[in-house]
Design a protein around this motif. Structure first.
Motif, PDB file in Angstrom:
ATOM      1  N   UNK A  59      -4.899  -0.590  -0.958  1.00  0.00           N
ATOM      2  CA  UNK A  59      -3.992  -1.264  -1.891  1.00  0.00           C
ATOM      3  C   UNK A  59      -4.727  -2.291  -2.734  1.00  0.00           C
ATOM      4  N   UNK A  60      -5.592  -3.075  -2.100  1.00  0.00           N
ATOM      5  CA  UNK A  60      -6.375  -4.056  -2.846  1.00  0.00           C
ATOM      6  C   UNK A  60      -7.323  -3.402  -3.830  1.00  0.00           C
ATOM      7  N   UNK A  61      -7.930  -2.298  -3.429  1.00  0.00           N
ATOM      8  CA  UNK A  61      -8.818  -1.565  -4.333  1.00  0.00           C
ATOM      9  C   UNK A  61      -8.079  -1.023  -5.542  1.00  0.00           C
ATOM     10  N   UNK A  62      -6.870  -0.544  -5.332  1.00  0.00           N
ATOM     11  CA  UNK A  62      -6.084  -0.041  -6.461  1.00  0.00           C
ATOM     12  C   UNK A  62      -5.681  -1.157  -7.419  1.00  0.00           C
ATOM     13  N   UNK A  63      -5.364  -2.335  -6.874  1.00  0.00           N
ATOM     14  CA  UNK A  63      -5.002  -3.468  -7.737  1.00  0.00           C
ATOM     15  C   UNK A  63      -6.200  -3.856  -8.603  1.00  0.00           C
ATOM     16  N   UNK A  68      -4.202  -5.218 -12.019  1.00  0.00           N
ATOM     17  CA  UNK A  68      -2.794  -5.613 -11.956  1.00  0.00           C
ATOM     18  C   UNK A  68      -2.627  -7.110 -11.792  1.00  0.00           C
ATOM     19  N   UNK A  69      -1.430  -7.596 -12.082  1.00  0.00           N
ATOM     20  CA  UNK A  69      -1.140  -9.014 -11.926  1.00  0.00           C
ATOM     21  C   UNK A  69      -0.718  -9.306 -10.485  1.00  0.00           C
ATOM     22  N   UNK A  70      -0.250 -10.513 -10.243  1.00  0.00           N
ATOM     23  CA  UNK A  70       0.075 -10.969  -8.894  1.00  0.00           C
ATOM     24  C   UNK A  70       1.211 -10.166  -8.264  1.00  0.00           C
ATOM     25  N   UNK A  71       2.251  -9.850  -9.025  1.00  0.00           N
ATOM     26  CA  UNK A  71       3.393  -9.095  -8.497  1.00  0.00           C
ATOM     27  C   UNK A  71       2.971  -7.678  -8.101  1.00  0.00           C
ATOM     28  N   UNK A  72       2.242  -7.021  -8.986  1.00  0.00           N
ATOM     29  CA  UNK A  72       1.770  -5.659  -8.677  1.00  0.00           C
ATOM     30  C   UNK A  72       0.821  -5.696  -7.495  1.00  0.00           C
ATOM     31  N   UNK A  73      -0.008  -6.737  -7.431  1.00  0.00           N
ATOM     32  CA  UNK A  73      -0.930  -6.878  -6.306  1.00  0.00           C
ATOM     33  C   UNK A  73      -0.207  -7.024  -4.981  1.00  0.00           C
ATOM     34  N   UNK A  74       0.820  -7.842  -4.958  1.00  0.00           N
ATOM     35  CA  UNK A  74       1.590  -8.030  -3.725  1.00  0.00           C
ATOM     36  C   UNK A  74       2.287  -6.757  -3.288  1.00  0.00           C
ATOM     37  N   UNK A  75       2.881  -6.061  -4.253  1.00  0.00           N
ATOM     38  CA  UNK A  75       3.564  -4.801  -3.930  1.00  0.00           C
ATOM     39  C   UNK A  75       2.564  -3.758  -3.447  1.00  0.00           C
ATOM     40  N   UNK A  77      -0.375  -4.238  -2.023  1.00  0.00           N
ATOM     41  CA  UNK A  77      -0.855  -4.591  -0.683  1.00  0.00           C
ATOM     42  C   UNK A  77       0.193  -4.286   0.385  1.00  0.00           C
ATOM     43  N   UNK A  78       1.458  -4.607   0.092  1.00  0.00           N
ATOM     44  CA  UNK A  78       2.522  -4.338   1.066  1.00  0.00           C
ATOM     45  C   UNK A  78       2.700  -2.837   1.290  1.00  0.00           C
ATOM     46  N   UNK A  79       2.707  -2.068   0.212  1.00  0.00           N
ATOM     47  CA  UNK A  79       2.863  -0.612   0.352  1.00  0.00           C
ATOM     48  C   UNK A  79       1.655  -0.017   1.057  1.00  0.00           C
ATOM     49  N   UNK A  80       0.462  -0.490   0.713  1.00  0.00           N
ATOM     50  CA  UNK A  80      -0.750   0.009   1.370  1.00  0.00           C
ATOM     51  C   UNK A  80      -0.740  -0.285   2.857  1.00  0.00           C
ATOM     52  N   UNK A  81      -0.358  -1.500   3.238  1.00  0.00           N
ATOM     53  CA  UNK A  81      -0.295  -1.859   4.663  1.00  0.00           C
ATOM     54  C   UNK A  81       0.747  -1.019   5.389  1.00  0.00           C
ATOM     55  N   UNK A  82       1.908  -0.833   4.775  1.00  0.00           N
ATOM     56  CA  UNK A  82       2.963  -0.034   5.391  1.00  0.00           C
ATOM     57  C   UNK A  82       2.523   1.420   5.565  1.00  0.00           C
ATOM     58  N   UNK A  83       1.940   1.996   4.520  1.00  0.00           N
ATOM     59  CA  UNK A  83       1.480   3.381   4.618  1.00  0.00           C
ATOM     60  C   UNK A  83       0.366   3.537   5.642  1.00  0.00           C
TER      61      UNK A  83
END
Length: 103
Positions: A59-63, A68-75, A77-83
């Protein structure tokens, strides 16, 4: 006089061999009576943490890749961790883990 017959071996339909020590045990057993191996479902805590960390990394690598900005980064990271966590849980079905040796 009636002589007792020797005891018959149990049928294999109700038994299975332990994958760790190859000892006979019931199919419904979750702990081997011979070696103490346990049937485990899903990922161990260590494997779940590794999967979650890998998802965070992706997720961090994709951001970073899409800048991406802070909102996209948070989303992301959260989606990456969940997946990562879900994939770690689905990767491991039921398996037999040997008993840990006590020091």
């Amino acid at each position: 006089m009636n002589v007792p017959l020797p005891m018959r071996e149990p049928e294999m339909s109700g038994l299975q061999l332990c994958p760790v020590c190859r000892g006979k045990m019931r199919r419904t057993a979750e702990v081997c009576p011979h070696c103490g191996a346990q049937k485990h479902f899903g990922a161990t805590p260590k494997e779940a943490l590794i999967g979650t960390g890998a998802g965070l990394g992706v997720g961090g690598g994709l951001v970073i890749a899409v800048r991406g900005d802070l909102l996209i980064g948070g989303v992301a990271l959260a989606v990456g961790a969940l997946l990562g966590f879900v994939l770690a849980q689905n990767r491991y079905g039921d398996r037999w883990l040997p008993k840990k040796k006590s020091d």
